[in-house]
Motif scaffolding. Structure first.
Motif, short mmCIF file in Angstrom:
data_model
loop_
_atom_site.label_atom_id
_atom_site.label_comp_id
_atom_site.label_asym_id
_atom_site.label_seq_id
_atom_site.Cartn_x
_atom_site.Cartn_y
_atom_site.Cartn_z
N UNK B 254 3.65 -9.97 3.80
CA UNK B 254 4.97 -9.52 4.19
C UNK B 254 5.52 -8.73 2.99
N UNK B 255 6.20 -7.60 3.27
CA UNK B 255 6.77 -6.87 2.15
C UNK B 255 8.28 -7.03 2.12
N UNK B 256 8.75 -7.47 0.99
CA UNK B 256 10.18 -7.72 0.84
C UNK B 256 10.52 -7.49 -0.63
N UNK B 257 11.74 -7.00 -0.86
CA UNK B 257 12.13 -6.70 -2.23
C UNK B 257 12.12 -7.94 -3.12
N UNK B 258 12.32 -9.10 -2.50
CA UNK B 258 12.39 -10.33 -3.29
C UNK B 258 11.02 -10.94 -3.57
N UNK B 259 9.99 -10.38 -2.97
CA UNK B 259 8.65 -10.95 -3.14
C UNK B 259 7.79 -10.05 -4.01
N UNK B 260 6.90 -10.63 -4.80
CA UNK B 260 5.97 -9.80 -5.56
C UNK B 260 5.02 -9.08 -4.61
#
Lengths: 239, 415
Positions: B254-260
């Protein structure tokens, strides 16, 4: 001297007694290349002698007949040598040698036994049944060691009253549970009529196997280590 | 029969759960199909090297929660499916009979409400046990915030239950799984442990989670150091009596700003599992094996790293050292230690004997003497020798926010 025996427990024990004083005795139950001038003995099982040997060995180590039974099932080439050395070692020490890992004969036997134990455990997972039209289950297998009948109690425990056959295709024998009794019988070929849903469930299983994999973490070597390729032959998900 | 497409969707959502063991239950076949196999049994292995023991499936992937790392979160654009209890029971029976699986691992996304979801899970396992007469292994995932009575009843039918903690700190949970709190996960775990011990003490008939509880932590999605993860693990083993803690190295699906956007790397997961084994079987504590910087060393396994920092205890004599000391020697595992303990009763062991017994001497030789002889290298050379052959794929680009404190404020914007 080379002692030929037929691979049964009684004949092994007879051969063991006969060869006891012979320092360069070789025991074998298979074909072997003779060297020039080598003497051979074809051992005929002698029940009285075997029973006496069994009693004496049992007095030394009460579990040694279980070891013998398992080792005689081994499919390894060196099996007969391992057996002879292990039982000679047992007789020489006059006590259980199972944990004497520094003694070659005991360690070899331990390793051979462990291999058989590992395969029994593996087969409990890798056997694949197919459902016949009659509702009975049929599983072809081809294990390294002669162990198909040792799987009977395990599957009887879980399959309840469903009859099943575990067919060792390379040894042409089968372990059978007919709904009431379990037994071992010689079995060459088997003609199987599959139940109507069998193919569908098999496809669903293949789909499951493909779906549960994480492709970005491929580790084929590890997979093959845990599940050697020779077992794939009868696994629908690997064919 | 469940459709292939539905099966694919529901399995795809469940496959990242690492727990798959089927051990610990001795449930008897009560006149139907299946029994527990206490050793556990692997039925197949997938190309990613993991075993297939249980049928790992979601009841539904239609979730109301917004956990950032999860493929099934409410705002994700993925196909949704929900299975009926009957579909799942039928599937389990057909697969089990053919010896494809050892049992069921039933999980679910939080569908409608936590109570509704737990009810569906309970209905399925109850149906499976009572109507379909299935006595094989069942692992059910606990749903946070679900009613205690539902959970308790489920535990009467299941062999094992698990609440996934997922993130090792309250702070990270708040950030990445805003609808879950640490308490919502730990409280039911504690309550189940308590009920389980009560059940045992009263010696009542039937079963109450014979294979205990487990949990799972995602490693690398949040900035907690290894030390924090291991201390949490240790507390879970000691206080909540958990059977296993699983670690799942973070894979960016999953791509999210909060995840590496980088995967955490398998080496870190591997080291954590090694450390976990040291906690459970080798008598180590979390405080002992963690480095001063709060992490495990990546170029050495944790036992080796500990031994190199405590050379004053070594070398030990294999013919005299007690079991707990042998277990602390790098390279000597539980099986080797057992073999040494057995064999040395019959006579002193030499290095040659150890080699023949297949005790791995590559690392051990620097830390032991056998019959008074030492074949290791001197203390200064050992570290170099041991790290030389180790894997080293942990090389990464330096990060501005690479330490734990700054990483959190970098994500949240708080100072």
């Amino acid at each position: 001297m080379i002692y030929f025996y037929d691979g049964s427990k009684e004949s092994f024990l007879t051969a063991f007694v006969l060869s006891y004083g012979d320092g360069d005795a070789t025991l074998t139950s298979r074909d072997c290349q003779l060297s020039l001038g080598q003497e051979t003995v074809f051992v005929k099982a002698d029940p009285a002698r075997a029973a006496k040997a069994e009693a004496r060995l049992n007095a030394i180590d009460s579990h040694c007949m279980r070891d013998l039974d398992l080792l005689l099932r081994s499919g390894e080439k060196q099996r007969d040598g391992v057996l002879l050395r292990y039982f000679r070692c047992l007789a020489a020490y006059g006590r259980p040698v199972r944990d004497m890992y520094q003694v070659d004969a005991a360690r070899e036997a331990d390793r051979a036994l462990r291999k058989i134990g590992t395969e029994i455990h593996r087969m409990k997972g890798f056997v694949r049944f197919m459902e016949c039209a009659s509702g009975a289950l049929y599983a072809p297998v081809s294990p390294d060691n002669d162990i198909c009948d040792l799987l009977l109690p395990h599957f009887r425990g879980r399959l309840g009253s469903i009859p099943f056959v575990i067919h060792d295709v390379s040894r042409r024998k089968a372990a059978v549970f007919d709904g009431e009794h379990s037994f071992v019988a010689p079995l060459g070929g088997a003609e199987i009529v599959l139940s109507a849903d069998e193919e569908n469930w098999r496809d669903l299983w293949k789909r499951y196997y493909a779906s549960v994999n994480i492709p970005s973490r491929e580790r084929l070597k590890q997979m093959r280590g845990y599940m050697p390729v020779r077992y794939w032959r009868f696994m629908p998900e690997k064919r | 029969m469940i459709s292939e497409e539905k099966l694919h969707i529901l399995v795809n959502g469940a496959k990242f759960d690492v727990s798959c063991s089927s051990s610990g239950s001795k449930r008897k076949n009560g006149g139907g199909i299946g029994n527990g196999f206490a050793e556990g049994c692997c039925h197949s292995f997938t190309p990613d090297g993991r075993c297939v023991s249980l049928l790992k499936i979601l009841m539904s992937n239609d979730c109301i929660y917004h956990c950032k790392y999860c493929v099934n979160r409410a705002d994700a654009d993925v196909p949704r499916a929900t299975a009926t209890p009957e579909e799942i029971c039928e599937l389990v029976m057909a697969f089990y009979k053919r010896n494809y699986i050892e049992g069921l691992f039933l999980s679910s996304a939080v569908c409608r409400t936590p109570d509704y979801t737990m009810e569906q899970l309970l209905r399925t396992v109850k149906l499976l046990r009572t109507e379909y007469k299935f006595f094989g292994y069942i692992h059910v995932k606990g749903i946070p915030y679900a009613d205690g009575a539902l959970v308790r009843e489920t535990a009467r039918y299941a062999d094992r239950m698990s609440y996934n903690i997922e993130l090792p700190s309250e702070q990270s949970l708040k950030l990445l799984a805003p609808q879950k709190t640490r308490e919502s996960l730990l409280a039911p775990m504690r309550s189940l442990a308590l009920q389980s011990s009560q059940f045992k003490a009263e010696k009542r008939k039937g079963h109450f989670l014979p294979a205990g509880q487990t949990t799972q932590l995602i490693v690398g999605a949040s900035p907690e150091p290894d030390g924090q993860i291991l201390r949490l693990t240790q507390a879970l083993y000691r206080k909540n009596g958990l059977k296993r803690v699983y670690y799942s190295s973070y894979v960016p699906v999953v791509h999210d700003a909060l995840l590496p956007d980088r995967p955490a790397g398998e080496l870190r997961e591997h080291r954590l599992y090694q450390a976990d084994w040291l906690l459970r079987f080798y008598g180590f504590t979390a405080e002992e094996i963690v480095n001063d910087d709060g992490n495990l060393s990546y170029d050495l396994d944790p036992k080796c790293a500990w031994a190199l920092n405590h050379m004053q205890y070594f070398p030990v004599e294999v013919n005299r050292a007690p079991l707990e000391t042998l277990l602390r020697v790098p390279g000597i595992g539980a099986r080797s230690a057992y073999k040494i303990m057995q064999a040395r009763r019959f006579g002193a062991l030499t290095f040659e004997d150890l080699g023949k017994m297949h005790v791995v001497l590559k690392r051990a030789r620097h830390f032991i003497t056998a019959n008074g002889k030492f074949y290791g290298a001197n203390e200064t050379a050992v570290r170099g020798l041991l790290t030389a052959g180790e894997r080293n794929d942990g090389a990464v680009q330096l990060n501005l926010f690479s330490d734990a404190e700054t990483a959190h404020s970098a994500l949240t914007g708080e100072l």
